[in-house]
Design a protein around this motif. Structure first.
Motif, PDB file in Angstrom:
ATOM      1  N   THR A   1      -5.863  -6.502  -0.400  1.00  0.00           N
ATOM      2  CA  THR A   1      -5.847  -6.217   1.041  1.00  0.00           C
ATOM      3  C   THR A   1      -6.519  -4.871   1.293  1.00  0.00           C
ATOM      4  N   ALA A   2      -7.497  -4.916   2.151  1.00  0.00           N
ATOM      5  CA  ALA A   2      -8.171  -3.677   2.568  1.00  0.00           C
ATOM      6  C   ALA A   2      -8.281  -3.767   4.076  1.00  0.00           C
ATOM      7  N   LEU A   3      -7.133  -3.974   4.676  1.00  0.00           N
ATOM      8  CA  LEU A   3      -7.127  -4.334   6.088  1.00  0.00           C
ATOM      9  C   LEU A   3      -7.183  -3.143   7.019  1.00  0.00           C
ATOM     10  N   GLY A   4      -7.704  -3.418   8.199  1.00  0.00           N
ATOM     11  CA  GLY A   4      -7.616  -2.440   9.260  1.00  0.00           C
ATOM     12  C   GLY A   4      -6.165  -2.321   9.680  1.00  0.00           C
ATOM     13  N   GLU A   5      -5.438  -3.434   9.619  1.00  0.00           N
ATOM     14  CA  GLU A   5      -4.013  -3.394   9.962  1.00  0.00           C
ATOM     15  C   GLU A   5      -3.211  -3.275   8.665  1.00  0.00           C
ATOM     16  N   PRO A   6      -2.017  -2.678   8.739  1.00  0.00           N
ATOM     17  CA  PRO A   6      -1.252  -2.509   7.508  1.00  0.00           C
ATOM     18  C   PRO A   6      -0.890  -3.846   6.860  1.00  0.00           C
ATOM     19  N   ALA A   7      -0.886  -3.819   5.523  1.00  0.00           N
ATOM     20  CA  ALA A   7      -0.554  -5.037   4.778  1.00  0.00           C
ATOM     21  C   ALA A   7       0.854  -5.520   5.122  1.00  0.00           C
TER      22      ALA A   7
ATOM     23  N   LEU B   1      -5.817  -2.284  -1.392  1.00  0.00           N
ATOM     24  CA  LEU B   1      -7.001  -1.452  -1.667  1.00  0.00           C
ATOM     25  C   LEU B   1      -7.180  -0.390  -0.582  1.00  0.00           C
ATOM     26  N   GLY B   2      -6.237  -0.386   0.369  1.00  0.00           N
ATOM     27  CA  GLY B   2      -6.399   0.460   1.543  1.00  0.00           C
ATOM     28  C   GLY B   2      -6.761   1.893   1.220  1.00  0.00           C
ATOM     29  N   GLU B   3      -5.992   2.511   0.310  1.00  0.00           N
ATOM     30  CA  GLU B   3      -6.222   3.933   0.003  1.00  0.00           C
ATOM     31  C   GLU B   3      -7.544   4.130  -0.738  1.00  0.00           C
ATOM     32  N   ASP B   4      -7.851   3.204  -1.649  1.00  0.00           N
ATOM     33  CA  ASP B   4      -9.122   3.316  -2.388  1.00  0.00           C
ATOM     34  C   ASP B   4     -10.301   3.228  -1.443  1.00  0.00           C
ATOM     35  N   VAL B   5     -10.159   2.305  -0.480  1.00  0.00           N
ATOM     36  CA  VAL B   5     -11.251   2.128   0.473  1.00  0.00           C
ATOM     37  C   VAL B   5     -11.399   3.375   1.334  1.00  0.00           C
ATOM     38  N   ALA B   6     -10.244   3.904   1.779  1.00  0.00           N
ATOM     39  CA  ALA B   6     -10.291   5.064   2.666  1.00  0.00           C
ATOM     40  C   ALA B   6     -10.779   6.316   1.945  1.00  0.00           C
ATOM     41  N   ASN B   7     -10.365   6.461   0.671  1.00  0.00           N
ATOM     42  CA  ASN B   7     -10.672   7.714  -0.033  1.00  0.00           C
ATOM     43  C   ASN B   7     -11.894   7.623  -0.942  1.00  0.00           C
ATOM     44  N   GLY B   8     -12.128   6.453  -1.449  1.00  0.00           N
ATOM     45  CA  GLY B   8     -13.128   6.373  -2.503  1.00  0.00           C
ATOM     46  C   GLY B   8     -14.476   5.880  -2.042  1.00  0.00           C
ATOM     47  N   ALA B   9     -15.319   5.613  -3.004  1.00  0.00           N
ATOM     48  CA  ALA B   9     -16.644   5.086  -2.723  1.00  0.00           C
ATOM     49  C   ALA B   9     -16.707   3.674  -3.297  1.00  0.00           C
TER      50      ALA B   9
ATOM     51  N   GLY C   1       0.821  -1.213   0.000  1.00  0.00           N
ATOM     52  CA  GLY C   1       0.000   0.000   0.000  1.00  0.00           C
ATOM     53  C   GLY C   1       0.855   1.264   0.000  1.00  0.00           C
ATOM     54  N   GLY C   2       0.290   2.338  -0.527  1.00  0.00           N
ATOM     55  CA  GLY C   2       0.994   3.629  -0.570  1.00  0.00           C
ATOM     56  C   GLY C   2       1.366   4.086   0.830  1.00  0.00           C
ATOM     57  N   ASN C   3       0.476   3.891   1.767  1.00  0.00           N
ATOM     58  CA  ASN C   3       0.763   4.312   3.144  1.00  0.00           C
ATOM     59  C   ASN C   3       1.933   3.536   3.740  1.00  0.00           C
ATOM     60  N   GLY C   4       1.997   2.254   3.400  1.00  0.00           N
ATOM     61  CA  GLY C   4       3.099   1.419   3.890  1.00  0.00           C
ATOM     62  C   GLY C   4       4.425   1.908   3.328  1.00  0.00           C
TER      63      GLY C   4
ATOM     64  N   ASP D   1       5.948  12.053   0.350  1.00  0.00           N
ATOM     65  CA  ASP D   1       5.353  10.722   0.166  1.00  0.00           C
ATOM     66  C   ASP D   1       5.933  10.103  -1.099  1.00  0.00           C
ATOM     67  N   HIS D   2       5.496   8.875  -1.397  1.00  0.00           N
ATOM     68  CA  HIS D   2       6.148   8.151  -2.499  1.00  0.00           C
ATOM     69  C   HIS D   2       5.951   8.840  -3.842  1.00  0.00           C
ATOM     70  N   GLU D   3       4.881   9.624  -3.974  1.00  0.00           N
ATOM     71  CA  GLU D   3       4.638  10.293  -5.254  1.00  0.00           C
ATOM     72  C   GLU D   3       5.460  11.568  -5.398  1.00  0.00           C
ATOM     73  N   SER D   4       5.659  12.272  -4.296  1.00  0.00           N
ATOM     74  CA  SER D   4       6.367  13.563  -4.398  1.00  0.00           C
ATOM     75  C   SER D   4       7.878  13.418  -4.266  1.00  0.00           C
ATOM     76  N   LEU D   5       8.360  12.223  -3.935  1.00  0.00           N
ATOM     77  CA  LEU D   5       9.797  12.068  -3.690  1.00  0.00           C
ATOM     78  C   LEU D   5      10.670  12.463  -4.887  1.00  0.00           C
ATOM     79  N   PRO D   6      10.351  12.048  -6.128  1.00  0.00           N
ATOM     80  CA  PRO D   6      11.225  12.396  -7.252  1.00  0.00           C
ATOM     81  C   PRO D   6      11.447  13.908  -7.386  1.00  0.00           C
ATOM     82  N   VAL D   7      10.382  14.687  -7.209  1.00  0.00           N
ATOM     83  CA  VAL D   7      10.523  16.148  -7.310  1.00  0.00           C
ATOM     84  C   VAL D   7      11.434  16.644  -6.201  1.00  0.00           C
ATOM     85  N   ARG D   8      11.228  16.113  -5.029  1.00  0.00           N
ATOM     86  CA  ARG D   8      12.022  16.533  -3.879  1.00  0.00           C
ATOM     87  C   ARG D   8      13.506  16.212  -4.095  1.00  0.00           C
ATOM     88  N   ILE D   9      13.767  15.028  -4.668  1.00  0.00           N
ATOM     89  CA  ILE D   9      15.157  14.622  -4.925  1.00  0.00           C
ATOM     90  C   ILE D   9      15.826  15.607  -5.880  1.00  0.00           C
ATOM     91  N   SER D  10      15.112  15.952  -6.951  1.00  0.00           N
ATOM     92  CA  SER D  10      15.683  16.887  -7.941  1.00  0.00           C
ATOM     93  C   SER D  10      16.047  18.206  -7.273  1.00  0.00           C
TER      94      SER D  10
END
Lengths: 145, 496
Positions: free
Chosen positions: B63-69, B96-104, A50-53, A80-89
């Protein structure tokens, strides 16, 4: 002296960075190479953890690396993982290429090792295998040396 | 033309699970794995996936877990089934964590559809599906929308020809969510803690198109993952495969290994019978059981002993240890206090099959009762009945020992009321004669066979049990303090 897995992994990361930078030693090429490697790593990892991970490990890695390279981070800056490349530059621009290369390697190695600590060596290797440049065959190595 | 649709069943690779599912998971089915947090849902889902996924049958794990994947991957790797080489080859994870959190709902459905179309998986897992549902409620899209989403997803998954597993913590079975109705299969997991023991159970609440094994079945999570112990159904047709092949009862009688005892039993213990040896502590039950196994080994009839003693080296004879070491008999020795009867039966059946054993000793029922988790003790008698039935199906001859307090105002054979379950009973007792403790033994029952009705004195020496004569001069033996019979008494007085 036997070479450990960890040393091999670090050497692989350095080699990948050098090859991506086409063995040039300017900061811009290293920044571009680092960004490219990061995008590949991120693409492999975000579906799995996941992106958050990815962001969690990224922030921790930057925090650890900033002890040696304080200019890499800024307290107010969100990363975050998306903005890192810009930050690196931005961060790499105008800096000494040797220092930039060291910072880049240090960041990529720290991130990879942190990931391996969390999800294990074998899974890390498996997920990031396509990112790294393989070691040249032994014959070629001998020719080079 | 009335040809039935052939439904292929996928083997799950989870020990014992296919047996309770009725042969595996139907291909292209929509299945739910439900239960409270920590009961083993994710472990079961991963184990299913790693066992079932191949290059030709790839799996997608959303994975759409309450706990991180990341945490999930970290801990799941501890199990031996987790094969990192399958990741990104036959198994792909999609967070799917972000989609679940942000989307519908629509966004999540779109994402699932996109990934499924891209990978064309044969197996799809969504963990946890309930996270998706809960988030949708927060997004205020209402229950109508939820149902619509589930129906859409269900239809899409069917259309994609995938076998799907949705994992979630669904609370009350009394008000089941609509997904319960839509699902083809429903596996419910639970864990209960009673005193200091924890017991996990699984129930197949639904599996369309196939006969599942009803009721709760215990399971354990080991280093290898989930292991299910199917409850033995005494109504079972053994040919259904849950028990090993049945062996015919024969007219053969087994030698007990104790001189004169075979004669007391009417020629030995009939093959396939269950025998209860009841007696007080130290009366020689284990020695008799040992003699039974040793005699079997001598005659080329391998045996198995199930021991539940806390200090086995003291209570089992050296002979048994030597035979176990030599591989002549199999041993199940456990000091665990959270077993289920089905777990013991499963291990026993496996060992009997492996050893090709024909003689089984359970020493003792008292230890057995202590070894099962407290929650099963209430049903101990019923479980014992199922175990004896299972062993009887296998055709083995069983000797069980039972610790019994010596009571001199009644004649009891077992504290479990299990005497009627067995085909034969031997009872051992202490009696006092001339200020000495003597041991006596009687064959109380051998079903459908003549047998001695004498109370015989016996001794235990280095060679084992030595059966003597009846104490015919005495009466009132069962009172514990026999007295000389009037005739014997007169004779004694006449003697110079």
């Amino acid at each position: 002296m036997p070479i450990t897995d960890r040393e091999l992994c670090r050497e692989t990361i350095r080699r990948t960075l050098r090859q991506r930078a086409k063995d040039t030693s300017d900061a811009l090429s290293i920044a571009t190479a680092t960004s490219e490697i990061w995008l590949l790593m991120s693409a492999q990892l975000t579906p799995v953890i996941g992106g958050n991970g990815v962001d969690a490990i990224l922030r921790r890695s930057l925090y650890l690396v900033s002890a040696a390279f304080p200019w890499l981070t800024s307290p107010d800056e969100h990363v975050d993982h998306e903005s890192l490349p810009v930050r690196i530059s931005v961060r790499f621009a105008g800096r000494d290429s040797v220092v930039v290369e060291q910072a880049s390697c240090s960041f990529l190695i720290t991130f990879t090792e942190l990931l391996a600590t969390l999800i294990g060596n074998s899974l890390t290797r498996r997920l990031l295998a396509s990112v790294w440049v393989a070691a040249p065959p032994v014959v070629e190595q001998e020719k080079i040396s | 033309m009335s040809q039935k649709v052939g439904i292929a069943r996928l083997a799950t690779g989870v020990p014992g699970l296919d047996a309770i599912l009725g042969g595996g998971v139907p291909e292209f089915s929509l299945n739910l794995i439900v239960g409270a947090p920590g009961c083993g849902k994710t472990t079961l889902a991963h184990q299913l996936m790693f066992a079932m996924a191949t290059r030709k049958r790839p799996a997608l794990f959303f994975t759409a877990l309450g706990e991180p994947a990341m945490k999930m991957l970290r801990y799941q790797q501890q199990f031996s089934f987790f094969d990192p080489d399958k990741i990104n080859e036959s198994i792909r994870f999609v967070s799917l964590g972000e989609d679940v959190a942000n989307g519908a709902f629509a966004q999540v459905l779109k994402r699932i559809a996109h990934e499924v179309e891209k990978v064309a998986p044969a197996l799809v897992f969504v963990d946890s599906f309930r996270s998706v549902m809960l988030e949708a409620q927060h997004q205020s899209e209402g229950p109508g929308s939820q149902q619509q989403f589930i129906q859409q997803l269900g239809m899409q998954l069917l259309g994609w020809e995938t076998t799907t597993f949705l994992i979630g913590e669904y609370a009350s079975p009394t008000s089941p969510p609509p997904i319960f109705t839509m699902a083809d299969g429903l596996m419910s997991l639970e864990q209960s803690v009673f005193r200091n023991s924890m017991v996990r159970k699984i129930q197949i609440m639904k599996m369309r198109g196939q006969a599942t094994r009803p009721g709760m079945h215990t399971f354990r999570i080991t280093d290898e993952g989930v292991v299910v112990f199917p409850a033995v159904d005494v109504r079972d047709d053994p040919s259904r495969g849950t028990l090993a092949r049945p062996r015919e009862r024969t007219q053969k009688r087994l030698a007990m290994g104790v001189p004169r005892l075979d004669e007391m039993m009417g020629g030995g213990l009939p093959s396939g019978y269950s025998l209860l040896v009841a007696g007080p502590s130290g009366s020689g039950k284990t020695i008799l059981a040992t003699a039974f196994l040793v005699e079997g080994v001598r005659r080329g009839e391998p045996g198995v002993i199930v021991a539940f003693e806390q200090t086995p080296s003291q209570s089992r004879t050296r002979t048994i240890d030597d035979l176990v070491r030599a591989g002549s008999i199999g041993l199940i020795n456990t000091r665990s206090l959270d077993l289920s009867m089905d777990e013991v039966i499963q291990h026993l059946i496996t060992l009997i099959d492996r050893m090709k054993a024909t003689r089984v000793v359970i020493d003792s029922l008292s230890g057995f009762e202590l070894a099962v988790a407290p929650t099963f003790r209430e049903d101990f008698r019923e479980s014992l009945f199922r175990m004896i039935a299972a062993l009887s199906n296998l055709g083995v001859t069983v000797l069980m020992t039972s610790e019994l307090e010596d009571r001199y105002n009644d004649l009891r054979f077992s504290p479990y009321g299990s005497a009627f379950l067995t085909d034969a009973i031997i009872v051992q007792r202490y009696v006092e004669v001339k200020s000495c403790l003597k041991r006596v033994m009687a064959v109380v029952k051998v079903r459908a066979s003549v047998h001695s009705n004498e109370l015989r004195e016996f001794e235990i020496d280095d060679g084992g049990i030595v059966i003597g004569e009846t104490l015919s001069e005495y009466g009132g033996m069962l009172s514990g303090s026999p007295a000389l019979t009037p005739v014997s008494s007169a004779n004694a007085q006449d003697r110079p």
